[in-house]
Design a protein around this motif. Structure first.
Motif, mmCIF file in Angstrom:
data_model
loop_
_atom_site.group_PDB
_atom_site.id
_atom_site.type_symbol
_atom_site.label_atom_id
_atom_site.label_comp_id
_atom_site.label_asym_id
_atom_site.label_seq_id
_atom_site.Cartn_x
_atom_site.Cartn_y
_atom_site.Cartn_z
ATOM 1 N N ILE A 11 0.852 -1.196 0.000
ATOM 2 C CA ILE A 11 0.000 0.000 0.000
ATOM 3 C C ILE A 11 0.885 1.241 0.000
ATOM 4 N N PRO B 195 2.061 5.211 0.758
ATOM 5 C CA PRO B 195 1.975 6.000 1.989
ATOM 6 C C PRO B 195 0.957 7.131 1.951
ATOM 7 N N GLY C 129 -2.225 4.451 2.973
ATOM 8 C CA GLY C 129 -2.161 3.578 4.132
ATOM 9 C C GLY C 129 -2.550 4.210 5.462
ATOM 10 N N LEU D 25 1.290 -6.405 5.717
ATOM 11 C CA LEU D 25 1.310 -5.111 5.042
ATOM 12 C C LEU D 25 2.734 -4.652 4.754
ATOM 13 N N ARG D 26 2.888 -4.016 3.600
ATOM 14 C CA ARG D 26 4.163 -3.371 3.248
ATOM 15 C C ARG D 26 3.827 -2.017 2.644
ATOM 16 N N GLU D 27 4.348 -0.936 3.245
ATOM 17 C CA GLU D 27 4.109 0.416 2.742
ATOM 18 C C GLU D 27 5.359 0.905 2.020
ATOM 19 N N ASP D 28 5.172 1.384 0.786
ATOM 20 C CA ASP D 28 6.315 1.870 0.010
ATOM 21 C C ASP D 28 5.779 2.648 -1.187
ATOM 22 N N SER E 99 6.370 13.393 3.054
ATOM 23 C CA SER E 99 5.090 12.822 3.447
ATOM 24 C C SER E 99 4.021 13.891 3.359
#
Length: 316
Positions: free
Chosen positions: A102, A104, A107, A129-132, A228
């Motif tokens: 997902i 950033p 997520g 889950l992996r956020e990237d 971000s």
């Protein structure tokens, strides 16, 4: 007949290419460094081909043939994984582990509502889950390290199948006392005339915001890019410029504690005023039907987020 490489040898090869270091690749494959090195040497002998250059370089350097073999190894491992996935999907769909990537800008704002919804709908599903960033998630998906992506569309995703599940409109975010706040709705063309604050290169939201405002990426000052959405909001609050925010992030509280003011945006008919949220998986994946069955639950979670009370700084 040339002996076929073993799946483990292919895993060694791909891990070495991904990590660029024998020690780290060995750890990733849960073997000793000498075992991994011996596996690569054995593969070279089996194929009668040089995969790595032999020289003083401390990091592994792949020959042109070696690089081609890495690509083919990825495809072979993905095909082997599909065999097991086919049996698993037929036996008991939407149970067991699912590795979800997902981005950033989705997520942190969607997961607090989505995770409970998925647990209720699919209690036997175990979600990892992996956020990237989109590009790296797509690489992991194609390499078999992820099963499914939740991201923003449009995006360059070769060899992947996508499904649009929701729309996420943009809102204009401006510092207090900005001259554009005199307007109830702000034309995207007017935003293009301001100093646009954006996320760093690599975030798909950056390209989508530029496209919405009709700005070429090369013409934007990259010295003030944010890492971000929270940092981006603080930059707007500090009076450094303006930006576009996805409504999902606003509903998720990205403005909390700031003085940033929002306005709806408008554009000529046919021009994009938001982004689409969607799922992506490997083309011809045996789990495609499972992934499609997840779409309504995710879509409902997005809709629930967007229907939350509007931020008190929002003017309509």
């Amino acid at each position: 007949m040339t002996p076929l490489p073993s799946p483990q040898q292919l895993r060694y090869l791909v891990a070495l290419a991904d990590l660029g270091h024998f020690g780290r690749a060995a750890v990733a494959c849960a073997v000793t460094q000498s075992t991994l090195s011996a596996g690569i040497i054995a593969l070279e002998r089996q194929l009668d081909a040089a995969i790595l250059e032999r020289g003083p370089a401390k990091r592994p350097v792949f020959t042109p043939l070696g690089l081609e073999l890495v690509g083919r190894a990825r495809a072979a491992l993905a095909a082997l994984s599909a065999v097991a996935e086919t049996a698993s999907a037929a036996r008991d769909p939407l149970t067991g582990p699912l590795r979800l990537g997902i981005i950033p800008t989705i997520g942190p704002f969607l997961l607090p509502r989505l995770m409970p919804a998925l647990r209720r709908a699919f209690p036997r599903l175990r979600l990892w889950l992996r956020e990237d960033l989109t590009a790296r998630l797509a690489e992991d998906l194609q390499g078999g390290r992820l099963d499914l992506l939740l991201l923003a569309l449009p995006a360059a995703l070769p060899d992947l199948e996508t499904l649009r599940i929701a729309e996420d409109p943009f809102l204009a975010a401006l510092p207090q006392q900005h001259r554009l706040l005199q307007q109830a709705r702000i034309p995207l063309s007017a935003m293009g005339g301001e100093r646009m604050l954006l996320l760093e290169d690599g975030h798909c939201l950056r390209d989508q915001a530029l496209s919405a405002c009709g700005l070429p990426g090369a013409g934007v000052d990259g010295a003030f890019a944010a890492t971000s959405l929270h940092t981006l909001v603080q930059m707007v609050a500090g009076g450094l410029g303006v930006t576009l925010l996805p409504r999902l992030a606003v509903a998720g509280g990205v403005l909390a504690g700031t003085s940033v003011v929002l306005r709806p945006v408008e554009a000529p008919p046919g021009q994009v005023t938001g982004r689409s949220l969607g799922l992506a998986w490997r083309a011809r994946s045996p789990r495609a039907a499972e992934f499609r069955s997840l779409a309504p639950v995710i879509s409902e979670a997005v809709a629930a987020c967007l229907m939350q009370d509007r931020h008190d700084k929002m003017v309509t």
